[in-house]
Design a protein around this motif. Structure first.
Motif, PDB file in Angstrom:
ATOM      1  N   TYR A  62      49.169  46.622  47.219  1.00  0.00           N
ATOM      2  CA  TYR A  62      49.474  46.448  49.139  1.00  0.00           C
ATOM      3  C   TYR A  62      49.553  48.279  49.492  1.00  0.00           C
ATOM      4  O   TYR A  62      50.101  48.603  50.203  1.00  0.00           O
ATOM      5  CB  TYR A  62      50.757  46.292  49.006  1.00  0.00           C
ATOM      6  N   ARG A  63      48.417  48.673  49.156  1.00  0.00           N
ATOM      7  CA  ARG A  63      48.318  49.960  49.609  1.00  0.00           C
ATOM      8  C   ARG A  63      46.997  50.874  49.301  1.00  0.00           C
ATOM      9  O   ARG A  63      46.544  52.233  49.570  1.00  0.00           O
ATOM     10  CB  ARG A  63      49.576  51.320  48.745  1.00  0.00           C
ATOM     11  N   CYS A  64      46.410  50.505  48.545  1.00  0.00           N
ATOM     12  CA  CYS A  64      45.571  51.310  48.853  1.00  0.00           C
ATOM     13  C   CYS A  64      44.054  51.020  49.517  1.00  0.00           C
ATOM     14  O   CYS A  64      43.434  51.631  49.838  1.00  0.00           O
ATOM     15  CB  CYS A  64      44.166  50.521  47.063  1.00  0.00           C
ATOM     16  N   GLY A  65      43.935  49.620  50.434  1.00  0.00           N
ATOM     17  CA  GLY A  65      43.069  49.703  51.532  1.00  0.00           C
ATOM     18  C   GLY A  65      41.413  49.447  50.918  1.00  0.00           C
ATOM     19  O   GLY A  65      40.066  49.811  51.752  1.00  0.00           O
ATOM     20  N   ASN A  66      41.585  49.230  49.472  1.00  0.00           N
ATOM     21  CA  ASN A  66      40.234  48.926  49.272  1.00  0.00           C
ATOM     22  C   ASN A  66      39.702  47.443  49.947  1.00  0.00           C
ATOM     23  O   ASN A  66      40.449  46.446  50.034  1.00  0.00           O
ATOM     24  CB  ASN A  66      40.282  48.886  48.049  1.00  0.00           C
ATOM     25  N   GLN A  67      38.196  47.715  49.629  1.00  0.00           N
ATOM     26  CA  GLN A  67      37.891  45.829  49.826  1.00  0.00           C
ATOM     27  C   GLN A  67      37.609  45.525  48.639  1.00  0.00           C
ATOM     28  O   GLN A  67      37.858  45.404  47.522  1.00  0.00           O
ATOM     29  CB  GLN A  67      36.248  46.428  49.920  1.00  0.00           C
ATOM     30  N   ALA A  68      37.473  43.733  48.346  1.00  0.00           N
ATOM     31  CA  ALA A  68      36.987  43.155  47.685  1.00  0.00           C
ATOM     32  C   ALA A  68      36.003  42.603  47.226  1.00  0.00           C
ATOM     33  O   ALA A  68      34.900  42.602  48.327  1.00  0.00           O
ATOM     34  CB  ALA A  68      38.392  42.135  47.078  1.00  0.00           C
ATOM     35  N   ALA A  69      35.375  42.761  46.641  1.00  0.00           N
ATOM     36  CA  ALA A  69      33.893  41.719  46.044  1.00  0.00           C
ATOM     37  C   ALA A  69      34.017  40.862  45.166  1.00  0.00           C
ATOM     38  O   ALA A  69      34.728  40.315  43.829  1.00  0.00           O
ATOM     39  CB  ALA A  69      33.277  42.780  45.766  1.00  0.00           C
ATOM     40  N   ILE A  70      32.940  39.993  45.679  1.00  0.00           N
ATOM     41  CA  ILE A  70      32.216  38.336  44.076  1.00  0.00           C
ATOM     42  C   ILE A  70      31.127  38.549  44.417  1.00  0.00           C
ATOM     43  O   ILE A  70      29.893  39.303  44.847  1.00  0.00           O
ATOM     44  CB  ILE A  70      32.522  37.329  45.019  1.00  0.00           C
ATOM     45  N   MET A  71      30.452  38.690  43.368  1.00  0.00           N
ATOM     46  CA  MET A  71      28.870  39.160  42.929  1.00  0.00           C
ATOM     47  C   MET A  71      28.328  37.727  42.194  1.00  0.00           C
ATOM     48  O   MET A  71      29.477  37.237  41.507  1.00  0.00           O
ATOM     49  CB  MET A  71      28.567  39.601  41.668  1.00  0.00           C
ATOM     50  N   GLU A  72      27.691  37.545  43.288  1.00  0.00           N
ATOM     51  CA  GLU A  72      26.316  36.132  43.321  1.00  0.00           C
ATOM     52  C   GLU A  72      25.191  36.380  42.583  1.00  0.00           C
ATOM     53  O   GLU A  72      24.510  37.509  42.816  1.00  0.00           O
ATOM     54  CB  GLU A  72      26.727  35.972  44.615  1.00  0.00           C
ATOM     55  N   VAL A  73      25.215  35.465  41.544  1.00  0.00           N
ATOM     56  CA  VAL A  73      23.666  35.589  40.661  1.00  0.00           C
ATOM     57  C   VAL A  73      23.061  34.206  40.703  1.00  0.00           C
ATOM     58  O   VAL A  73      23.566  32.980  41.445  1.00  0.00           O
ATOM     59  CB  VAL A  73      24.092  36.439  39.373  1.00  0.00           C
ATOM     60  N   ASP A 124      37.697  42.163  53.383  1.00  0.00           N
ATOM     61  CA  ASP A 124      38.788  42.936  53.422  1.00  0.00           C
ATOM     62  C   ASP A 124      39.763  42.592  53.306  1.00  0.00           C
ATOM     63  O   ASP A 124      39.900  40.889  52.754  1.00  0.00           O
ATOM     64  CB  ASP A 124      38.510  43.509  55.327  1.00  0.00           C
ATOM     65  N   PRO A 125      41.045  42.587  53.320  1.00  0.00           N
ATOM     66  CA  PRO A 125      42.180  42.231  52.766  1.00  0.00           C
ATOM     67  C   PRO A 125      42.801  41.903  53.857  1.00  0.00           C
ATOM     68  O   PRO A 125      42.135  41.996  55.284  1.00  0.00           O
ATOM     69  CB  PRO A 125      43.500  43.196  52.487  1.00  0.00           C
ATOM     70  N   ALA A 126      43.600  39.926  53.467  1.00  0.00           N
ATOM     71  CA  ALA A 126      43.993  39.744  55.304  1.00  0.00           C
ATOM     72  C   ALA A 126      45.398  40.371  55.237  1.00  0.00           C
ATOM     73  O   ALA A 126      45.310  40.955  55.114  1.00  0.00           O
ATOM     74  CB  ALA A 126      44.537  37.942  54.110  1.00  0.00           C
TER      75      ALA A 126
END
Length: 101
Positions: A59-70, A82-84
């Motif tokens: 709750y403090r880093c401000g980073n995005q998340a990702a999922i890799m699709e192959v 982005d965070p909700a």
């Protein structure tokens, strides 16, 4: 092999990832559980990709998340999230966490 500074694993260079991929008939190591600000990060001339799936880590880093699709042809693409928004909490700014400084 060199221990990582946090004592939680090992660091390795491009030579090691290339050797590992060659010996095992691979062309990519996909790894996780290391914070990357854009949700994913290519390294070692695209022999290694790091994927992080927790947006706004701790709750403090401000980073995005990702999922890799192959796909069936082994083409890779990434979905970034982005965070909700959380009720009553300010928007998190993107910043480098202290342990990376």
């Amino acid at each position: 092999e060199i221990s990582c500074p946090r004592g939680a694993g090992f660091t390795f260079g491009q030579d090691i990832s290339e050797q590992f991929n060659h010996r095992n008939g691979l062309n990519l190591v996909s790894r996780a559980h290391q914070l990357v600000m854009d949700g994913y990060n290519w390294s070692h001339e695209m022999n290694v990709v790091t994927i992080f799936s927790a947006p706004n880590y701790c709750y403090r880093c401000g980073n995005q998340a990702a999922i890799m699709e192959v796909d069936e042809s082994l083409n890779k693409s990434f979905l970034q999230f982005d965070p909700a928004p959380r009720r009553g909490e300010p928007h998190a700014n993107r910043r480098t966490p202290d342990y990376f400084l």
